[in-house]
Design an enzyme around this catalytic site. Structure first.
Site, PDB file in Angstrom:
ATOM      1  N   LYS A 179       0.707  -1.320   0.152  1.00 23.65           N
ATOM      2  CA  LYS A 179       0.194  -0.060   0.311  1.00 23.65           C
ATOM      3  C   LYS A 179       0.841   1.304  -0.046  1.00 23.65           C
ATOM      4  CE  LYS A 179      -2.407  -0.339   3.721  1.00 23.65           C
ATOM      5  NZ  LYS A 179      -1.938  -1.162   4.386  1.00 23.65           N
ATOM      6  N   ARG A 182      -9.548   1.622   8.968  1.00 24.86           N
ATOM      7  CA  ARG A 182      -8.851   0.805   9.480  1.00 24.86           C
ATOM      8  C   ARG A 182      -9.973  -0.647   9.676  1.00 24.86           C
ATOM      9  NH1 ARG A 182      -3.394   0.938   9.092  1.00 24.86           N
ATOM     10  NH2 ARG A 182      -2.268  -0.682   9.105  1.00 24.86           N
ATOM     11  N   ARG A 210      11.342  -6.200   5.371  1.00 27.08           N
ATOM     12  CA  ARG A 210      10.728  -5.357   5.604  1.00 27.08           C
ATOM     13  C   ARG A 210      11.795  -5.093   7.178  1.00 27.08           C
ATOM     14  NH1 ARG A 210       5.464  -1.983   4.969  1.00 27.08           N
ATOM     15  NH2 ARG A 210       4.979  -2.465   7.549  1.00 27.08           N
ATOM     16  N   ARG A 259      11.583  -1.292  11.453  1.00 30.80           N
ATOM     17  CA  ARG A 259      10.894  -0.636  11.480  1.00 30.80           C
ATOM     18  C   ARG A 259      10.457  -1.572  12.845  1.00 30.80           C
ATOM     19  NH1 ARG A 259       5.828   0.564   8.485  1.00 30.80           N
ATOM     20  NH2 ARG A 259       4.667  -0.444   9.710  1.00 30.80           N
ATOM     21  N   ARG A 275      -1.041  -7.635  13.484  1.00 26.93           N
ATOM     22  CA  ARG A 275      -1.514  -6.863  12.910  1.00 26.93           C
ATOM     23  C   ARG A 275      -2.635  -7.571  11.928  1.00 26.93           C
ATOM     24  NH1 ARG A 275       3.869  -4.752  11.172  1.00 26.93           N
ATOM     25  NH2 ARG A 275       3.436  -3.831   9.271  1.00 26.93           N
TER      26      ARG A 275
HETATM   27  P1  ADP Z   1       0.896  -1.823   8.315  1.00 29.82           P
HETATM   28  O1  ADP Z   1       2.050  -1.812   7.067  1.00 29.82           O
HETATM   29  O2  ADP Z   1       0.881  -2.593   9.164  1.00 29.82           O
HETATM   30  O3  ADP Z   1      -1.005  -1.734   6.964  1.00 29.82           O
HETATM   31  P2  ADP Z   1       1.080   1.038   8.845  1.00 29.82           P
HETATM   32  O4  ADP Z   1       2.057   2.017   8.699  1.00 29.82           O
HETATM   33  O5  ADP Z   1      -0.405   1.351   8.354  1.00 29.82           O
HETATM   34  O6  ADP Z   1       1.474  -0.541   8.540  1.00 29.82           O
HETATM   35  O7  ADP Z   1       0.923   1.348  10.231  1.00 29.82           O
HETATM   36  C1  ADP Z   1       1.460   1.003  11.491  1.00 29.82           C
HETATM   37  C2  ADP Z   1       0.384   1.517  12.886  1.00 29.82           C
HETATM   38  O8  ADP Z   1      -0.157   3.024  13.061  1.00 29.82           O
HETATM   39  C3  ADP Z   1      -0.495   0.468  13.003  1.00 29.82           C
HETATM   40  O9  ADP Z   1      -0.141  -1.102  13.444  1.00 29.82           O
HETATM   41  C4  ADP Z   1      -1.420   0.944  14.033  1.00 29.82           C
HETATM   42  O10 ADP Z   1      -0.920   0.616  15.323  1.00 29.82           O
HETATM   43  C5  ADP Z   1      -0.979   2.990  12.732  1.00 29.82           C
HETATM   44  N1  ADP Z   1      -2.456   2.840  12.923  1.00 29.82           N
HETATM   45  C6  ADP Z   1      -1.993   3.340  11.028  1.00 29.82           C
HETATM   46  N2  ADP Z   1      -3.498   3.869  10.891  1.00 29.82           N
HETATM   47  C7  ADP Z   1      -4.191   3.473  11.876  1.00 29.82           C
HETATM   48  C8  ADP Z   1      -5.906   3.673  11.436  1.00 29.82           C
HETATM   49  N3  ADP Z   1      -6.314   3.648  10.678  1.00 29.82           N
HETATM   50  N4  ADP Z   1      -6.229   3.215  13.154  1.00 29.82           N
HETATM   51  C9  ADP Z   1      -5.332   2.382  13.790  1.00 29.82           C
HETATM   52  N5  ADP Z   1      -3.883   2.574  13.985  1.00 29.82           N
HETATM   53  C10 ADP Z   1      -3.993   3.138  13.110  1.00 29.82           C
END
Ligand code: ADP
Length: 190
Positions: free
Chosen positions: A14, A89, A128, A134, A145
């Site tokens: 994404k 989400r 990654r 990360r 997740r």
């Molecule tokens: P991933 O690769 O897991 O999709 P992201 O960079 O999108 O990683 O998100 C990392 C973390 O940020 C999530 O695991 C969550 O803790 C928080 N996060 C991101 N977007 C949201 C959201 N829309 N609602 C709640 N928490 C979020």
């Protein structure tokens, strides 16, 4: 106006695709994950709070996340649309987004979802973790997740499918190919 929600499991690509789409379409990318990480780097209260959830792989509370997106969407660069990456989400966030967009006279144009098989996803995330370091890319949080994605985010596919907005794209192709398909999907959307 074109508001696009890019969906896909953690590791589906994404972030990579949203960044590429941003330049191809001239729409800003709003990544809630990036916004939280940026806040954490700058040690803001929001960043510190978000991190207590992020480092466990849990969702940051909806009120906090929705308020942050509301603030970002109200900025002038989003008035012609935006690419949302990592938001909504869950259903609460999806309904909140509908309301936020209604307030600014916008609506969702299309919801492309990048599909990748689960075993490939885990492999990508572990790789990654090695390369980018990360903090939330480790075996324990990856599982959390994925579980949250299955239980809370996947049901959104039906939510958008019922509204005729959902389009699946095969994420197990070269980045460039996925990109071309996504551009086509967004361009065809009203
Ligand atoms: P991933 O690769 O897991 O999709 P992201 O960079 O999108 O990683 O998100 C990392 C973390 O940020 C999530 O695991 C969550 O803790 C928080 N996060 C991101 N977007 C949201 C959201 N829309 N609602 C709640 N928490 C979020």
């Amino acid at each position: 106006m074109k508001y696009v929600i890019l969906m896909g499991a953690p590791g589906a690509g994404k972030g990579t695709q949203a960044k590429l789409l941003q330049s191809a379409l001239g729409l800003p990318q709003i990544s809630t994950g990036d916004l939280f990480r940026y806040n954490l780097k700058n040690q803001t209260d929001l960043g510190k709070l978000a991190n207590t959830y992020m480092d466990k792989g849990q969702l940051v509370p909806d009120e906090v996340t929705v308020a942050m997106v509301k603030d970002r969407l109200s900025q002038t660069d989003c008035k012609n649309g935006a690419i949302l990456d990592g938001f909504p989400r869950n259903l609460v966030q999806a309904v909140a987004l509908d309301n936020l967009l209604a307030e600014i006279g916008g609506r969702i144009s299309v919801v492309p979802s990048i599909h990748v098989n689960q075993d490939v996803l885990v492999e990508r995330l572990l790789k990654r973790a090695e390369i980018e370091g990360r903090a939330d890319d480790n075996e324990g949080t990856i599982r959390t997740r994925m579980d949250i994605y299955e239980a809370q985010t996947k049901p959104l596919m039906d939510y958008y499918q019922e509204r005729g907005l959902f389009v699946e794209v095969n994420g197990q192709q070269p980045v460039e190919q996925v990109q071309q398909e996504l551009i086509k999907v967004v361009q065809q959307a009203e």
